[in-house]
Design an enzyme around this catalytic site. Structure first.
Site, PDB file in Angstrom:
ATOM      1  N   HIS A 125     -12.838   6.714  -8.578  1.00 43.04           N
ATOM      2  CA  HIS A 125     -11.640   7.557  -8.717  1.00 43.04           C
ATOM      3  C   HIS A 125     -10.632   6.810  -9.601  1.00 43.04           C
ATOM      4  O   HIS A 125     -10.599   5.577  -9.600  1.00 43.04           O
ATOM      5  CB  HIS A 125     -11.067   7.753  -7.300  1.00 43.04           C
ATOM      6  CG  HIS A 125      -9.949   8.725  -7.200  1.00 43.04           C
ATOM      7  ND1 HIS A 125      -8.662   8.431  -7.569  1.00 43.04           N
ATOM      8  CD2 HIS A 125      -9.912  10.003  -6.726  1.00 43.04           C
ATOM      9  CE1 HIS A 125      -7.881   9.470  -7.337  1.00 43.04           C
ATOM     10  NE2 HIS A 125      -8.616  10.448  -6.824  1.00 43.04           N
ATOM     11  N   ASP A 197     -11.867   0.601  -1.115  1.00 44.51           N
ATOM     12  CA  ASP A 197     -11.083   1.838  -1.156  1.00 44.51           C
ATOM     13  C   ASP A 197     -11.700   2.769  -0.113  1.00 44.51           C
ATOM     14  O   ASP A 197     -12.771   3.336  -0.326  1.00 44.51           O
ATOM     15  CB  ASP A 197     -11.166   2.430  -2.570  1.00 44.51           C
ATOM     16  CG  ASP A 197     -10.585   3.842  -2.645  1.00 44.51           C
ATOM     17  OD1 ASP A 197     -10.273   4.430  -1.597  1.00 44.51           O
ATOM     18  OD2 ASP A 197     -10.469   4.359  -3.772  1.00 44.51           O
ATOM     19  N   GLN A 200     -12.040   7.851   1.326  1.00 45.37           N
ATOM     20  CA  GLN A 200     -12.985   8.899   1.741  1.00 45.37           C
ATOM     21  C   GLN A 200     -13.803   8.510   2.969  1.00 45.37           C
ATOM     22  O   GLN A 200     -14.678   9.258   3.373  1.00 45.37           O
ATOM     23  CB  GLN A 200     -13.932   9.243   0.582  1.00 45.37           C
ATOM     24  CG  GLN A 200     -13.253   9.879  -0.607  1.00 45.37           C
ATOM     25  CD  GLN A 200     -12.686  11.268  -0.327  1.00 45.37           C
ATOM     26  OE1 GLN A 200     -12.961  11.876   0.711  1.00 45.37           O
ATOM     27  NE2 GLN A 200     -11.873  11.761  -1.238  1.00 45.37           N
ATOM     28  N   LYS A 223      -6.012  12.276   4.012  1.00 44.23           N
ATOM     29  CA  LYS A 223      -7.443  12.602   3.988  1.00 44.23           C
ATOM     30  C   LYS A 223      -8.068  12.341   5.368  1.00 44.23           C
ATOM     31  O   LYS A 223      -9.285  12.400   5.529  1.00 44.23           O
ATOM     32  CB  LYS A 223      -8.153  11.760   2.928  1.00 44.23           C
ATOM     33  CG  LYS A 223      -7.741  12.129   1.494  1.00 44.23           C
ATOM     34  CD  LYS A 223      -8.550  11.344   0.493  1.00 44.23           C
ATOM     35  CE  LYS A 223      -7.952  11.350  -0.884  1.00 44.23           C
ATOM     36  NZ  LYS A 223      -8.021  12.640  -1.576  1.00 44.23           N
ATOM     37  N   CYS A 373     -10.699  13.600 -10.519  1.00 39.24           N
ATOM     38  CA  CYS A 373     -10.073  12.302 -10.882  1.00 39.24           C
ATOM     39  C   CYS A 373     -11.133  11.248 -11.198  1.00 39.24           C
ATOM     40  O   CYS A 373     -10.923  10.053 -10.935  1.00 39.24           O
ATOM     41  CB  CYS A 373      -9.143  11.786  -9.790  1.00 39.24           C
ATOM     42  SG  CYS A 373      -7.763  12.861  -9.458  1.00 39.24           S
TER      43      CYS A 373
HETATM   44  N1  PLP Z   1      -9.730   6.792  -3.860  1.00 39.11           N
HETATM   45  C1  PLP Z   1     -10.547   7.809  -3.581  1.00 39.11           C
HETATM   46  C2  PLP Z   1     -12.002   7.532  -3.385  1.00 39.11           C
HETATM   47  C3  PLP Z   1     -10.053   9.106  -3.478  1.00 39.11           C
HETATM   48  O1  PLP Z   1     -10.887  10.115  -3.216  1.00 39.11           O
HETATM   49  C4  PLP Z   1      -8.663   9.320  -3.663  1.00 39.11           C
HETATM   50  C5  PLP Z   1      -8.113  10.692  -3.611  1.00 39.11           C
HETATM   51  O2  PLP Z   1      -8.781  11.659  -3.855  1.00 39.11           O
HETATM   52  C6  PLP Z   1      -7.849   8.229  -3.934  1.00 39.11           C
HETATM   53  C7  PLP Z   1      -8.412   6.986  -4.008  1.00 39.11           C
HETATM   54  C8  PLP Z   1      -6.377   8.395  -4.122  1.00 39.11           C
HETATM   55  O3  PLP Z   1      -5.774   8.733  -2.909  1.00 39.11           O
HETATM   56  P1  PLP Z   1      -4.248   9.167  -2.854  1.00 39.11           P
HETATM   57  O4  PLP Z   1      -4.089  10.284  -3.843  1.00 39.11           O
HETATM   58  O5  PLP Z   1      -4.047   9.604  -1.444  1.00 39.11           O
HETATM   59  O6  PLP Z   1      -3.430   7.975  -3.211  1.00 39.11           O
END
Ligand code: PLP
Length: 412
Positions: A125, A197, A200, A223, A373
């Site tokens: 992402h 990270d 998910q 999430k 993204c």
């Molecule tokens: N990392 C992953 C794997 C994601 O799916 C997302 C959001 O879709 C993010 C980071 C970013 O999260 P946030 O927009 O809540 O900061």
């Protein structure tokens, strides 16, 4: 137990707790299959936020009156919940706006320079990609034709210049789970720290930073059934104490002696984690996050994961039956993925984004469409976009069947 029975037994038990699921969309009962984007909120979370507004609206860690004390107690309880969710101590949890801010905070803290390298899969992402190209050298790990990282290449990418390995626990595009133990082993053998990270993963499975032995973890509340506007960065206490200050202002300072003279003299920040939490935090969101964690844990992370695997199996199998649909990483077994499927629909004259829009408009089925993204992943696997269905614990097999029906119609 048959997957259908397992999925529906739990989904039917919990779905009444989600007010959102009671609405209709374009005349159809709503089918929400977009939890990877953000999850609906259970009543317990909505009530926790409302109750803060109605019973104890006040600032935290500042007020001397009873409302301030009550708000602070609820806020601090959320830190205990977040810490225990990921197996950390409360002072190892910094509240931030979300995963994106957590990763950017870490980038700032590591003070990396243009010759320092950060290794991460090319499927990541943007939140775990773009920070590593700011004044740092990004080293993306190759991915296969389905967007799955070629983990076997990791060791070849690690050099004396590597300062961090940063991986998504679960890919927001393929839903595949990273082999964290192997990655940590390879990185730590060279003294390189690892960031996980967990955006998910934290709502789908038990995540324990100590067992996984990761150095840093980033995640978002929204999430994981909580409100948006809050998330966490985990780092070990001593590591956090060594980080440079991030934002400065109220709430993060223990002593400011500038008052003693005309020139700035002496400022002592509070201990961790508070020194990284300048300004009024997202109080109600954080309290709601605490309620979301209690809600998930009452259900049981193991129960959620069992449901998740059955749902992954059902979702992928049903989508694969449709002629003209290609599911990314379709052969990945349920033990190594979550209930998320990203696919390409051969619908004449339609982009994948249009397919996603049509599923909402014509069938009341909410999914994501586009690049999620992850532009580089799509470019490397030569796809101009994909559709992503991401059910969660409240989705029945009937919901998935409605998706399949809609996709089938659009293909024909
Ligand atoms: N990392 C992953 C794997 C994601 O799916 C997302 C959001 O879709 C993010 C980071 C970013 O999260 P946030 O927009 O809540 O900061």
């Amino acid at each position: 137990m048959d997957d259908r029975v397992r999925i529906d037994a739990l989904a039917r038990r919990v779905r009444g707790e989600f007010p959102l699921l009671g609405r209709t969309l374009e005349g159809h009962p709503l089918v929400y299959l977009d939890s990877a984007s953000t999850t609906p909120k259970p009543r317990a979370v909505i009530d926790a936020v409302t109750d803060y507004y109605e019973r104890c609206t006040a600032n935290v860690h500042r007020g001397v009156h009873a409302l301030g004390t009550e708000a602070t107690q609820r806020f601090d309880a959320a830190r205990l919940e977040a810490a225990s969710l990921v197996g950390a101590a409360p002072d190892e949890i910094v509240f931030v706006r979300g995963t994106t801010e957590a990763i950017n905070l870490l980038r700032h803290a590591l003070s990396l320079g243009p010759d320092d390298e950060v290794v991460f899969p090319a499927s990541e992402h943007h939140a775990n990609w773009l920070p590593w190209r700011m004044n740092t050298r990004p080293v993306p790990m190759p991915i296969d034709e389905d967007g799955v990282p070629r983990w076997e290449t990791l060791e070849l990418l690690l050099t004396p210049r590597t300062k961090l390995v940063s991986i998504g626990h679960v890919s927001n595009v393929t839903g595949c789970i990273a082999p964290v133990a192997e990655v940590v082993h390879a990185a730590h053998a060279r003294g390189i720290p690892v960031l996980l990270d967990a955006a998910q993963s934290i709502s789908h499975m038990a995540v324990d930073v100590k067992k996984l032995d990761v150095d840093f973890l980033a995640a978002s509340s929204h999430k994981a059934f909580g409100p948006s506007g809050v998330g966490i960065l985990y780092a070990k206490r001593e590591q956090l104490r060594g980080f440079p200050l991030y934002q400065v202002g109220g709430g993060m300072v223990a002593l400011n002696e500038d008052v003693l003279g005309p020139a700035p003299s002496h400022m002592v920040p509070r201990d961790v984690p508070f020194r990284f939490e300048a300004g009024t935090p997202a109080i109600e969101a954080t309290i709601g996050f605490g309620a979301a964690i209690r809600w998930m844990r009452a259900l049981g992370m193991a129960t959620i994961r069992e449901h998740d695997m059955a749902q992954a199996r059902y979702l992928v199998a049903r989508l694969r039956e449709i002629p003209g649909v290609r599911v990314l990483a379709a052969d990945m077994p349920p033990e190594r993925r979550i209930a998320l499927a990203t696919f390409v629909v051969d619908a004449p004259g339609m982009t994948q984004e249009n397919v996603a829009r049509a599923l909402g408009d014509m069938y009341g089925v909410c999914v994501s469409g586009g690049h999620h993204c992850a532009h580089v992943l799509h470019a490397r696997v030569h796809l101009e976009g994909t559709v992503r269905a991401s059910p969660h614990v409240f989705n029945t097999t009937e919901d998935i069947d409605r998706l399949v029906e809609g996709v089938r119609d659009l293909c024909s």
